[in-house]
Write a protein that holds these residues in place. Sequence first.
Motif, short mmCIF file in Angstrom:
data_model
loop_
_atom_site.label_atom_id
_atom_site.label_comp_id
_atom_site.label_asym_id
_atom_site.label_seq_id
_atom_site.Cartn_x
_atom_site.Cartn_y
_atom_site.Cartn_z
N LYS A 79 13.92 93.31 -65.26
CA LYS A 79 14.59 93.53 -66.55
C LYS A 79 15.51 94.78 -66.63
O LYS A 79 16.60 94.69 -67.05
CB LYS A 79 13.72 93.51 -67.62
N ARG A 80 14.95 95.90 -66.10
CA ARG A 80 15.91 97.23 -66.23
C ARG A 80 16.90 97.04 -65.15
O ARG A 80 17.78 97.47 -65.58
CB ARG A 80 14.99 98.38 -65.69
N LEU A 81 16.60 96.49 -64.17
CA LEU A 81 17.99 96.06 -63.09
C LEU A 81 18.79 95.28 -63.87
O LEU A 81 20.01 95.44 -63.79
CB LEU A 81 17.33 95.42 -61.90
N LYS A 82 18.26 94.25 -64.29
CA LYS A 82 19.44 93.37 -65.24
C LYS A 82 20.21 93.87 -66.31
O LYS A 82 21.39 93.73 -66.44
CB LYS A 82 18.54 92.15 -65.67
N SER A 83 19.56 94.86 -66.90
CA SER A 83 20.30 95.48 -68.19
C SER A 83 21.20 96.84 -67.74
O SER A 83 21.83 97.07 -68.41
CB SER A 83 19.26 95.91 -69.02
N LEU A 84 21.09 97.10 -66.34
CA LEU A 84 22.10 98.17 -66.04
C LEU A 84 23.58 97.74 -66.12
O LEU A 84 23.94 96.55 -65.84
CB LEU A 84 21.79 98.48 -64.59
#
Length: 307
Positions: free
Chosen positions: A128-133
């Motif tokens: 999820k963190r990766l997707k939000s970058l």
Amino acid sequence: MISNKTKFKSSGITLFAYMERVIAHYWLQEQYRTSETYSSTLNSFRRFRTGIDVALADIDCLLMESYESYLRRNSLSPNTISFYLKHLRAVYNRAVDDELTVDRKPFRRVSMTIEKTPKRAISLLNIKRLKSLDFSHYPSRRFARDMFLFSFYTRGMSFVDIAYLQKKNLRGGILFYRRKKTNQLLMIRWEKCMQDILDSYKSDASSPYLFSIIKRPSSDPRRQYQNALFLINRHLKEIGMQLGLRQPLTMYCARHSWASIAHDEGIPLSVISEGMGHDSEKTTQIYLASLKTEVIDRANRKILRLL
């Protein structure tokens, strides 16, 4: 087995000559990864032999034990040693099947044990963190991140399979493709998250490919996807450091992550195995082996807190 055995039959056929023919056979069958694997094994054994060939009939336990000792002296990891020995054994067994030598079981005294490798999966939170970058100003990193996510969305599809996807593979809301590694046919329901990525990177109308990874179909597609994978993994490692991940982030992590998260969600092993296109559940268990260590570590931590 090579279809025409007779062309290999000759008295005193050597290992190098036989392996070169097997390597060429796989290359002609477009099984490039397998061909390269055997080529790597042959190169290693050639170095051990300082270029001196050996007859298939002369391969025995002493030779294989000497080769194993050579690999250990060169500080190779147990998994790398096992890799070379297993593939050399596969070629030897193939030669036995081709009736080029009798089976002297030369590998019976060497070790081919596999050690657990560091965990390659990342958590759902980190996905999820990766997707939000926000990589709107870094198109190369955005492409690397999106290819990782596309692999994750498609149950850990290998990058080689992504690169070779063609427009005809997507029809009726289903993505059909055959794994390059096993030739197994897989079907995946097409979801909006997949379409969003495709809309950003789809190839032009004249290309047969779904994504614009192989841009010149007539000019060595394999080299094009390998170059793309090299660049993507370089950017993913930088992204992984940005996220503070302990392990290097690569495209392969997407496959492990899908299996790990599916396991955490209680999805049966048989379903995970089928979804990833594994030949057996044993292969899937290798992907999930690191999870057992984590469970044990959590149990230990719980006990230590009682002190």
